[in-house]
Design a protein around this motif. Structure first.
Motif, PDB file in Angstrom:
ATOM      1  N   MET A  96       0.748  -0.927   0.056  1.00  0.00           N
ATOM      2  CA  MET A  96      -0.047   0.017   0.323  1.00  0.00           C
ATOM      3  C   MET A  96       0.734   1.222   0.141  1.00  0.00           C
ATOM      4  SD  MET A  96      -3.367   1.498   2.505  1.00  0.00           S
ATOM      5  CE  MET A  96      -2.890   1.107   3.577  1.00  0.00           C
ATOM      6  N   PHE A  97       1.925   1.318   0.914  1.00  0.00           N
ATOM      7  CA  PHE A  97       3.124   2.240   0.825  1.00  0.00           C
ATOM      8  C   PHE A  97       3.177   2.870  -0.782  1.00  0.00           C
ATOM      9  CE2 PHE A  97       6.712   5.064   1.877  1.00  0.00           C
ATOM     10  CZ  PHE A  97       5.948   5.897   2.584  1.00  0.00           C
ATOM     11  N   LEU A  98       3.940   1.919  -1.434  1.00  0.00           N
ATOM     12  CA  LEU A  98       4.199   2.003  -2.975  1.00  0.00           C
ATOM     13  C   LEU A  98       3.337   2.088  -3.345  1.00  0.00           C
ATOM     14  CD1 LEU A  98       6.517  -1.048  -3.051  1.00  0.00           C
ATOM     15  CD2 LEU A  98       7.830   1.306  -2.385  1.00  0.00           C
ATOM     16  N   VAL A  99       2.267   0.777  -3.375  1.00  0.00           N
ATOM     17  CA  VAL A  99       1.884   2.471  -4.352  1.00  0.00           C
ATOM     18  C   VAL A  99       1.028   3.756  -3.804  1.00  0.00           C
ATOM     19  CG1 VAL A  99      -1.200   2.069  -5.052  1.00  0.00           C
ATOM     20  CG2 VAL A  99       0.062  -0.557  -4.700  1.00  0.00           C
ATOM     21  N   ILE A 100       0.397   4.113  -3.269  1.00  0.00           N
ATOM     22  CA  ILE A 100       0.175   5.379  -2.513  1.00  0.00           C
ATOM     23  C   ILE A 100       1.717   6.545  -3.178  1.00  0.00           C
ATOM     24  CG2 ILE A 100      -0.252   6.916  -0.470  1.00  0.00           C
ATOM     25  CD1 ILE A 100      -2.049   4.841   0.338  1.00  0.00           C
ATOM     26  N   SER A 101       3.130   5.997  -2.716  1.00  0.00           N
ATOM     27  CA  SER A 101       3.562   6.306  -3.260  1.00  0.00           C
ATOM     28  C   SER A 101       4.086   6.762  -4.363  1.00  0.00           C
ATOM     29  CB  SER A 101       5.767   5.995  -2.313  1.00  0.00           C
ATOM     30  OG  SER A 101       5.349   6.172  -1.659  1.00  0.00           O
ATOM     31  N   GLY A 102       3.914   6.200  -5.257  1.00  0.00           N
ATOM     32  CA  GLY A 102       3.679   5.741  -7.365  1.00  0.00           C
ATOM     33  C   GLY A 102       2.667   7.075  -7.291  1.00  0.00           C
ATOM     34  N   MET A 103       1.232   7.225  -6.343  1.00  0.00           N
ATOM     35  CA  MET A 103       0.515   7.402  -6.819  1.00  0.00           C
ATOM     36  C   MET A 103       0.541   9.275  -6.190  1.00  0.00           C
ATOM     37  SD  MET A 103      -3.024   6.061  -5.280  1.00  0.00           S
ATOM     38  CE  MET A 103      -3.673   6.631  -4.962  1.00  0.00           C
ATOM     39  N   VAL A 104       1.928   9.431  -5.336  1.00  0.00           N
ATOM     40  CA  VAL A 104       2.071  11.376  -5.750  1.00  0.00           C
ATOM     41  C   VAL A 104       2.823  11.508  -6.548  1.00  0.00           C
ATOM     42  CG1 VAL A 104       2.613  11.701  -3.754  1.00  0.00           C
ATOM     43  CG2 VAL A 104       1.388  10.681  -2.893  1.00  0.00           C
ATOM     44  N   LEU A 105       3.612  10.374  -6.994  1.00  0.00           N
ATOM     45  CA  LEU A 105       4.735  11.069  -7.584  1.00  0.00           C
ATOM     46  C   LEU A 105       4.584  11.026  -9.296  1.00  0.00           C
ATOM     47  CD1 LEU A 105       7.662  11.097  -8.366  1.00  0.00           C
ATOM     48  CD2 LEU A 105       7.277   8.386  -9.276  1.00  0.00           C
ATOM     49  N   THR A 106       3.419  10.357  -9.438  1.00  0.00           N
ATOM     50  CA  THR A 106       2.541  10.308 -10.818  1.00  0.00           C
ATOM     51  C   THR A 106       1.652  12.308 -10.300  1.00  0.00           C
ATOM     52  OG1 THR A 106       0.874   8.736 -10.173  1.00  0.00           O
ATOM     53  CG2 THR A 106       2.994   7.773 -11.617  1.00  0.00           C
ATOM     54  N   GLY A 107       0.800  11.924  -9.791  1.00  0.00           N
ATOM     55  CA  GLY A 107      -0.015  12.922  -9.379  1.00  0.00           C
ATOM     56  C   GLY A 107       0.876  14.451  -9.620  1.00  0.00           C
ATOM     57  N   VAL A 108       2.576  14.385  -8.575  1.00  0.00           N
ATOM     58  CA  VAL A 108       2.726  15.757  -8.666  1.00  0.00           C
ATOM     59  C   VAL A 108       3.432  15.840 -10.737  1.00  0.00           C
ATOM     60  CG1 VAL A 108       5.454  16.654  -7.769  1.00  0.00           C
ATOM     61  CG2 VAL A 108       3.194  15.618  -6.252  1.00  0.00           C
ATOM     62  N   GLN A 145       1.931  15.184 -12.699  1.00  0.00           N
ATOM     63  CA  GLN A 145       1.164  15.987 -13.836  1.00  0.00           C
ATOM     64  C   GLN A 145       0.871  17.013 -13.448  1.00  0.00           C
ATOM     65  OE1 GLN A 145      -2.892  13.776 -14.796  1.00  0.00           O
ATOM     66  NE2 GLN A 145      -1.367  11.741 -12.674  1.00  0.00           N
ATOM     67  N   ARG A 146       0.274  17.447 -12.356  1.00  0.00           N
ATOM     68  CA  ARG A 146      -0.252  18.608 -11.990  1.00  0.00           C
ATOM     69  C   ARG A 146       1.372  19.819 -11.974  1.00  0.00           C
ATOM     70  NH1 ARG A 146      -0.612  22.500 -12.063  1.00  0.00           N
ATOM     71  NH2 ARG A 146      -1.161  24.047  -9.826  1.00  0.00           N
ATOM     72  N   PHE A 147       2.569  19.049 -11.940  1.00  0.00           N
ATOM     73  CA  PHE A 147       3.452  20.622 -12.157  1.00  0.00           C
ATOM     74  C   PHE A 147       3.709  20.185 -13.525  1.00  0.00           C
ATOM     75  CE2 PHE A 147       2.325  20.003  -7.586  1.00  0.00           C
ATOM     76  CZ  PHE A 147       2.384  21.520  -7.364  1.00  0.00           C
ATOM     77  N   ARG A 148       2.988  19.039 -14.106  1.00  0.00           N
ATOM     78  CA  ARG A 148       3.877  19.692 -16.001  1.00  0.00           C
ATOM     79  C   ARG A 148       5.821  19.096 -15.447  1.00  0.00           C
ATOM     80  NH1 ARG A 148      -0.344  19.550 -18.340  1.00  0.00           N
ATOM     81  NH2 ARG A 148      -1.834  20.192 -18.220  1.00  0.00           N
ATOM     82  N   LEU A 149       6.283  18.349 -14.342  1.00  0.00           N
ATOM     83  CA  LEU A 149       7.753  17.948 -14.415  1.00  0.00           C
ATOM     84  C   LEU A 149       8.080  17.552 -15.327  1.00  0.00           C
ATOM     85  CD1 LEU A 149       7.988  16.553 -10.747  1.00  0.00           C
ATOM     86  CD2 LEU A 149       7.922  19.489 -11.676  1.00  0.00           C
ATOM     87  N   VAL A 150       7.839  16.387 -16.866  1.00  0.00           N
ATOM     88  CA  VAL A 150       7.591  15.788 -17.664  1.00  0.00           C
ATOM     89  C   VAL A 150       6.591  15.880 -18.652  1.00  0.00           C
ATOM     90  CG1 VAL A 150       8.915  13.568 -18.400  1.00  0.00           C
ATOM     91  CG2 VAL A 150       8.911  14.212 -16.294  1.00  0.00           C
ATOM     92  N   PRO A 151       6.126  17.291 -19.213  1.00  0.00           N
ATOM     93  CA  PRO A 151       5.347  17.324 -20.235  1.00  0.00           C
ATOM     94  C   PRO A 151       4.953  16.551 -21.650  1.00  0.00           C
ATOM     95  CG  PRO A 151       6.951  19.044 -20.351  1.00  0.00           C
ATOM     96  CD  PRO A 151       7.758  17.860 -19.608  1.00  0.00           C
ATOM     97  N   LYS A 152       6.597  15.628 -22.028  1.00  0.00           N
ATOM     98  CA  LYS A 152       5.673  14.599 -22.718  1.00  0.00           C
ATOM     99  C   LYS A 152       5.444  13.316 -22.359  1.00  0.00           C
ATOM    100  CE  LYS A 152       9.319  16.082 -26.051  1.00  0.00           C
ATOM    101  NZ  LYS A 152      10.462  16.127 -27.078  1.00  0.00           N
ATOM    102  N   SER A 153       4.873  13.076 -20.893  1.00  0.00           N
ATOM    103  CA  SER A 153       4.637  11.859 -20.201  1.00  0.00           C
ATOM    104  C   SER A 153       3.489  12.117 -20.381  1.00  0.00           C
ATOM    105  CB  SER A 153       5.555  11.589 -19.594  1.00  0.00           C
ATOM    106  OG  SER A 153       5.418  12.185 -18.066  1.00  0.00           O
ATOM    107  N   GLN A 154       2.683  13.079 -19.954  1.00  0.00           N
ATOM    108  CA  GLN A 154       1.207  13.416 -18.968  1.00  0.00           C
ATOM    109  C   GLN A 154       0.514  12.570 -19.560  1.00  0.00           C
ATOM    110  OE1 GLN A 154       1.815  16.318 -17.167  1.00  0.00           O
ATOM    111  NE2 GLN A 154       0.178  17.004 -17.093  1.00  0.00           N
ATOM    112  N   GLY A 155       0.317  11.801 -20.610  1.00  0.00           N
ATOM    113  CA  GLY A 155      -0.562   9.895 -21.050  1.00  0.00           C
ATOM    114  C   GLY A 155      -0.407   9.686 -20.310  1.00  0.00           C
ATOM    115  N   ASN A 156       0.785   8.950 -19.727  1.00  0.00           N
ATOM    116  CA  ASN A 156       1.207   8.231 -18.942  1.00  0.00           C
ATOM    117  C   ASN A 156       1.486   8.228 -18.010  1.00  0.00           C
ATOM    118  OD1 ASN A 156       1.994   6.558 -21.686  1.00  0.00           O
ATOM    119  ND2 ASN A 156       4.299   7.905 -21.421  1.00  0.00           N
ATOM    120  N   MET A 157       1.427   9.466 -17.275  1.00  0.00           N
ATOM    121  CA  MET A 157       1.519   9.634 -15.755  1.00  0.00           C
ATOM    122  C   MET A 157      -0.213   9.447 -15.166  1.00  0.00           C
ATOM    123  SD  MET A 157       4.145   9.745 -14.143  1.00  0.00           S
ATOM    124  CE  MET A 157       4.860   8.399 -15.939  1.00  0.00           C
TER     125      MET A 157
END
Length: 165
Positions: free
Chosen positions: A113-125, A127-139
């Motif tokens: 569960m911690f790894l899943v939520i960590s992945g959710m936070v990482l992918t959410g951040v 997406q939200r802050f457009r850290l890797v713009p070309k990967s938005q769909g994958n994220m």
């Protein structure tokens, strides 16, 4: 104005991230006592319970409101991001406390569960802050997939660790 708001939100997210790291290290190293009992559960458990409730209530609410309300999407997204960062911080305190307490912790549903939520936070951040713009769909795909995984893992984790299964 929009750029200033985004910069402020970025700095707030960074501050929450730093607080999460300090909280995790402090919880693990026992700089503060999260084992203090409140009722039949410790403060560390309560942080996990509060985190679970925040995530379980606010995520579906975000999904429903973004489709069916007149609330501006950016307001909903900002609330979603920061409420879930706080929930992740509480969950991290819970997890770090237990990791530091046990010599050989049970790596079952808690780690998953911690790894899943960590992945959710990482992918959410990302997406939200457009850290890797070309990967938005994958994220977005990964973020949603991890969210579905959490829906399955969270009840099992709670039921297993309260002795119900």
């Amino acid at each position: 104005m929009e750029e200033r708001r985004n910069n402020l939100q970025t700095w707030i997210a960074i501050a929450i991230g730093v607080a999460i790291i300090i909280g995790a290290v402090g919880s693990y190293a026992r700089w503060w006592d999260l084992g203090y009992g409140i009722g039949s559960y410790s403060l560390a458990h309560w942080s996990g319970w509060i985190s679970a409730v925040l995530i379980s209530v606010t995520v579906p609410l975000f999904v429903i409101l973004k489709r069916r309300s007149g609330i501006p999407y950016l307001v909903l997204l900002t609330s979603h991001v920061f409420i879930n960062l706080v929930a992740f911080g509480l969950l991290t305190l819970h997890w770090a406390h237990h990791l530091g307490r046990e010599f050989s912790p049970d790596w079952g549903t808690g780690l998953t569960m911690f790894l899943v939520i960590s992945g959710m936070v990482l992918t959410g951040v990302i997406q939200r802050f457009r850290l890797v713009p070309k990967s938005q769909g994958n994220m977005r795909f990964i973020h949603r997939g991890l969210s579905l995984s959490l829906i399955i893992i969270l009840p099992i984790h709670v039921l297993q660790n309260t002795g119900m299964i």
